[in-house]
Motif scaffolding. Structure first.
Motif, PDB file in Angstrom:
ATOM      1  N   ASN A   2       0.868  -1.167   0.000  1.00 48.58           N
ATOM      2  CA  ASN A   2       0.000   0.000   0.000  1.00 48.58           C
ATOM      3  C   ASN A   2       0.908   1.220   0.000  1.00 48.58           C
ATOM      4  OD1 ASN A   2      -1.306   2.291   1.238  1.00 48.58           O
ATOM      5  ND2 ASN A   2      -2.987   0.936   1.763  1.00 48.58           N
ATOM      6  N   LYS A   3       0.567   2.194  -0.856  1.00 47.27           N
ATOM      7  CA  LYS A   3       1.489   3.327  -1.004  1.00 47.27           C
ATOM      8  C   LYS A   3       1.576   4.169   0.252  1.00 47.27           C
ATOM      9  CE  LYS A   3       0.712   3.494  -5.921  1.00 47.27           C
ATOM     10  NZ  LYS A   3       0.071   4.211  -7.012  1.00 47.27           N
ATOM     11  N   TYR A   4       0.440   4.352   0.911  1.00 46.19           N
ATOM     12  CA  TYR A   4       0.476   5.129   2.155  1.00 46.19           C
ATOM     13  C   TYR A   4       1.318   4.411   3.199  1.00 46.19           C
ATOM     14  CZ  TYR A   4      -3.479   7.844   0.408  1.00 46.19           C
ATOM     15  OH  TYR A   4      -4.285   8.648  -0.310  1.00 46.19           O
ATOM     16  N   LEU A  48       3.756   2.402   2.774  1.00 41.10           N
ATOM     17  CA  LEU A  48       5.181   2.458   2.465  1.00 41.10           C
ATOM     18  C   LEU A  48       5.759   3.804   2.887  1.00 41.10           C
ATOM     19  CD1 LEU A  48       7.509   0.970   1.280  1.00 41.10           C
ATOM     20  CD2 LEU A  48       6.936   1.878  -0.949  1.00 41.10           C
ATOM     21  N   ILE A  49       5.056   4.879   2.569  1.00 43.12           N
ATOM     22  CA  ILE A  49       5.554   6.196   2.978  1.00 43.12           C
ATOM     23  C   ILE A  49       5.629   6.275   4.494  1.00 43.12           C
ATOM     24  CG2 ILE A  49       5.048   8.663   3.000  1.00 43.12           C
ATOM     25  CD1 ILE A  49       3.881   8.413   0.289  1.00 43.12           C
ATOM     26  N   LEU A  97      -1.670  10.235   5.741  1.00 41.10           N
ATOM     27  CA  LEU A  97      -1.469   8.882   5.220  1.00 41.10           C
ATOM     28  C   LEU A  97      -2.556   7.922   5.693  1.00 41.10           C
ATOM     29  CD1 LEU A  97       2.345   8.604   5.913  1.00 41.10           C
ATOM     30  CD2 LEU A  97       1.232   9.422   3.876  1.00 41.10           C
TER      31      LEU A  97
END
Lengths: 373, 152, 358
Positions: free
Chosen positions: C154-156, C158-159, C240
């Motif tokens: 999930n991109k959030y 990962l950030i 996020l």
């Protein structure tokens, strides 16, 4: 409304994120497609249309008094002011003489609407920056205004208090007393808002110098309201083209020149004070008279084009009516403030961090149904 | 500058333009061919200085399709309405003014979405609200048997 | 003074008399394990309740007040719900790492709690490098967070995980250095020795200004290390959604949740132990009468009161401050806290060398 973006990394080797339509800080169903280099925002592309209801098309088949109740659903936080815009446009077209009592009550209600909208802005802006406590304080005080609305109009947020030719009903006997109580209370409370958020060092670091919007860009992008005035764009309709009772009150247009997130925030905080000044000047001087003038039962506007501007809590709302002499408008266009304000987001949040994007988006104070209509 | 002087000034700008004094605003009718140059003049002329496009609406006039530009000068405070219409309903084309007033880019996209007027030289002409298969609902001849109820 | 050493010694002897030394040790381990697990769960539940109450009162609300007296059983009801709720499978997640991550996070905090002295003679293990052990073990939690962010696909997340990595690695330095300042003063890394050393006055008073600075730095850095507001960038609800644990549900989410609160409890315990005397009652120099009165309050109560005082401070931060941005967070660490800390260590060493401390 287009297909969701499915790539993880785009052609510029940037990380692509679909922020929204369900996201805590887009304040509704706005979708922002972000291109990121690490934490840094390289491009923001807003995708809108998730609450598009075709309001302008709907209006073409309903009568003017019905349109008023639709406009509530555009910018639901300044519902009363939206109603007023349509009413003023209709009254202007009919050249109806509106008694002072109606004008004064409309002005007071508009300013209360503005205060409650800015209170909600303060609450959600604090939350966007991670200060959850603001949310509860903002909503606590907003409740007091909503109670006043409820007593007089029956509705709390979507009041539908205006009708062509005046108001739906007279004000409640308690109205003046409660508004005065509220102003007294809120003058005491507003410094607490500053103590909790404005003066906070983290808050200032997060907002000062972030997302600077220049005056030229503000004018070119048609950014109005507190957002435009924070950049020094003198665009207060209440001042330049007074409607209702704004010509009989003294108030200052809140203007800053910096145009960063902090000053957009500050402009709204100042506007709450200005609004309280306006209400204070009017609340003791509500003239006697009828609360509505009798218009024809079926309202037909004479053939022609009518444009009415008002200042909502977010900026300039324009109602452009083309009438062919029928009881429905031939074409109605709502120039909504948020639609214009949204598009500076890409311009001013580029090369800032994601966290700044959230702060900038919060400071534009967008209401999504107002964008989509 | 009052509206009479403004109308005089506007008449001198472009020979093709028909300037009338309406109840609320001074109005200019301009054929599509002269739209872009007049718009640029309105913005850049020292005496007019219309730098704020506060409303841009697409209108279906029945046989014609048109766009109405509401302009204001932040310097002088006067306003003007600029109108342009095209009679081609199949492939209506007008010049984009997006590079003169940036806000026009998005208002034009909305007009394109709802009325199907194509703006030439527009940087990014895509539909806003509706899927590409939908028609142009603000046109008067738009039919939708399911969602639009018409009184007989 | 209450001393748990005779009790533990007695249990040890009884067990050794009853069975072979091997089995005695096994049974002892089991007892300790079960007790600590129980304590862990109870404290975790109570902290969740406390946070909800504290934040409610700061926000002009009442907080949980329906389930049980004063809403005390609300968190138990929530726990039951979390246990029963469906674990949502994530289609493109790395299954093994995804499931492993919450266990790493919770194991790290569970291991750290073993070294903390709760009262005189009451600790699972009294290592002679106690502080070093706690720092090392609690830093392991970041592996779990990084794994969670990576494996969720999930991109959030990962950030969030990357932010968390940068944050914890940086703030680990400040936590370590501020504790080292106090180790210099105490002359030992063994937590029991550090507590005994505060019999004549807590280190925060004994160590002059450097100890006080170290306390402030530790408070800031440990708040950041536990990913709590205003440093909760790894979660950053408004940016996020929920950061690294966006995709987790049910009991796995509960592990992250519990670990966050237990980490807070652990750093508060360390702060209480190293700076505020741990279970040591409040003693003032040679005032024997006063000291004797203070000794009547059991050491475990002292320890809990001090720890919850620090926990309350951290909750207070969280509910009044807006969140920092990632670059401001790292600036704060590398440009302010770290240099202050380095100078502080030198000053403390100098003070100890000259014998100027009390």
């Amino acid at each position: 409304m287009e297909e969701p973006v499915k790539v993880a990394v785009d052609e510029n080797q940037e990380y692509v994120i679909n922020m929204g339509p369900q996201h805590p800080s887009t304040h509704g169903v706005l979708r922002l497609v972000l291109a990121l280099k690490g934490e840094i925002v390289k491009n923001v592309e807003p995708h809108i249309g998730y609450v598009h209801r075709g309001m302008e098309k709907m209006c073409e088949s309903i009568t003017y008094p019905q349109i008023i109740h639709l406009t509530d659903r555009m910018d639901y936080l300044s519902a009363h002011i939206n109603n007023e815009a349509v009413c003023l446009a209709v009254e202007k077209a009919l050249e109806a003489e509106i008694p002072d009592r109606i004008k004064v009550i409309r002005t007071i209600m508009s300013e209360l609407t503005r205060i409650q909208s800015h209170q909600l802005f303060w609450a959600t802006f604090g939350m966007d920056l991670g200060g959850l406590t603001c949310f509860f304080y903002g909503l606590r005080d907003r409740e007091k205004i909503l109670d006043i609305f409820e007593e007089t109009c029956g509705g709390r947020m979507i009041v539908s208090y205006n009708c062509p030719g005046g108001l739906m009903y007279d004000i409640h006997p308690n109205f003046q007393k409660r508004v005065k109580e509220f102003i007294k209370y809120f003058r005491k409370i507003l410094p607490e808002y500053d103590q909790l958020l404005t003066g906070n060092i983290i808050f200032q670091e997060r907002t000062r110098g972030i997302g600077r919007l220049s005056l030229e860009d503000a004018i070119s992008y048609g950014v109005t309201g507190p957002t435009g005035r924070a950049s020094g764009f003198s665009c207060d309709v209440r001042k330049h083209e007074p409607y209702s009772a704004y010509d009989r009150v003294k108030f200052n247009e809140v203007l800053f020149s910096e145009g960063d997130t902090f000053h957009r925030y500050l402009a709204r905080m100042e506007e709450m004070r200005v609004s309280m000044d306006i209400v204070e000047q009017l609340i003791d001087n509500i003239p006697e008279g009828p609360f509505a003038v009798k218009l024809k039962p079926v309202i037909r506007l004479p053939e022609g084009e009518y444009y009415q501007r008002v200042e909502t809590a977010r900026g300039e709302l324009g109602v452009f009516i083309i009438s062919d002499g029928n009881k429905n408008p031939y074409r109605i266009k709502f120039r909504s403030p948020c639609f214009s304000n949204l598009w500076v987001l890409n311009l001013i949040s580029r090369d800032f961090k994601i966290a700044d994007l959230v702060a900038i988006g919060g400071s534009l104070d967008l209401v999504i149904p107002d964008i989509d209509r | 500058m009052d509206s009479v002087q403004l109308a005089e000034k506007l008449r001198s700008l472009n020979a093709e333009a028909v300037v009338t004094e309406g109840k609320q605003f001074v109005e200019i009718q301009i054929p599509p061919s002269g739209l872009y140059s007049l718009a640029r003049q309105l913005k850049e002329n020292e005496d007019t200085g219309f730098d704020f496009l506060f409303c841009l609406s697409g209108v279906d006039y029945g046989h014609d399709l048109g766009v109405v530009y509401h302009l204001r000068s932040t310097k002088y405070g006067h306003s003007v309405v600029l109108k342009s219409r095209t009679s081609d309903r199949v492939d209506p084309q007008l010049d984009s003014v997006a590079d003169i007033w940036r806000t026009a880019e998005f208002h034009e996209r909305e007009v394109f979405d709802l009325l199907g007027i194509k703006f030439t030289n527009h940087p990014d002409l895509r539909r806003f609200f509706l899927p590409s298969s939908a028609g142009f609902p603000l046109r008067k001849d738009f039919v939708d048997d399911i969602n639009i109820v018409t009184k007989k | 003074m209450f001393d748990f050493a005779p009790l533990t010694k007695w249990i040890d002897t009884v067990l050794h008399n009853a069975m072979s030394p091997f089995w005695a040790v096994v049974v002892e381990m089991l007892i300790v394990g079960v007790l600590i697990l129980l304590f862990y769960a109870l404290i975790g539940l109570f902290l969740v309740y406390a946070e909800r109450k504290v934040c409610a009162f700061m926000q002009n609300r009442l907080g949980p007040n329906r389930v049980g007296p004063f809403g005390l059983f609300q968190t138990i009801a929530d726990l039951v719900k979390l246990l029963l709720v469906e674990l949502v499978p994530i289609r493109n997640a790395d299954k093994f790492l995804f499931n492993l991550a919450p266990f790493i996070v919770i194991t790290a905090s569970f291991m750290a709690i073993a070294a903390i002295p709760f009262a005189k003679g009451l600790h699972a293990i009294d290592l002679n490098i106690g502080i070093f052990y706690v720092i090392a073990v609690s830093a392991m939690g970041v592996i779990g967070i990084l794994l969670a962010g990576w494996a969720s696909n999930n991109k959030y997340s990962l950030i969030g995980a990357m932010r968390s990595g940068a944050q914890i690695v940086s703030y680990e330095l400040s936590v370590g250095l501020s504790l080292i300042t106090m180790v210099i003063l105490a002359g030992s890394m063994q937590l029991s020795v550090i507590v005994e050393g505060q019999a004549t006055g807590w280190f925060i008073f004994k160590g002059h200004i450097p100890a006080f600075i170290a306390f402030i730095v530790f408070l800031v850095a440990s708040t950041a290390e536990t990913n709590r507001g205003p440093f909760d960038l790894a979660e950053a609800e408004s940016e996020l959604t929920a950061g690294y644990h966006t995709e987790y549900s049910g009991i796995k989410f509960a592990f992250f949740f519990l670990a966050e609160y237990m980490n807070m409890f652990i750093v508060a315990s360390i702060a209480a132990t190293v700076f505020l005397g741990g279970w040591m009652p409040f003693h003032v120099g040679n005032w024997d009468g006063f000291n004797a009165v203070m000794d009547f309050i059991p050491p475990f109560v002292w320890y809990i009161v001090k720890t919850f005082f620090v926990v309350f401070l951290m909750m207070w931060f969280k509910w009044t401050f807006p969140r920092l941005r990632i670059d401001q967070l790292l600036t704060l660490e590398w440009k302010y806290l770290l240099p202050i800390n380095l100078v502080n260590v030198l000053i403390m060493a100098f003070i100890v060398l000259m014998g100027w401390h009390f």
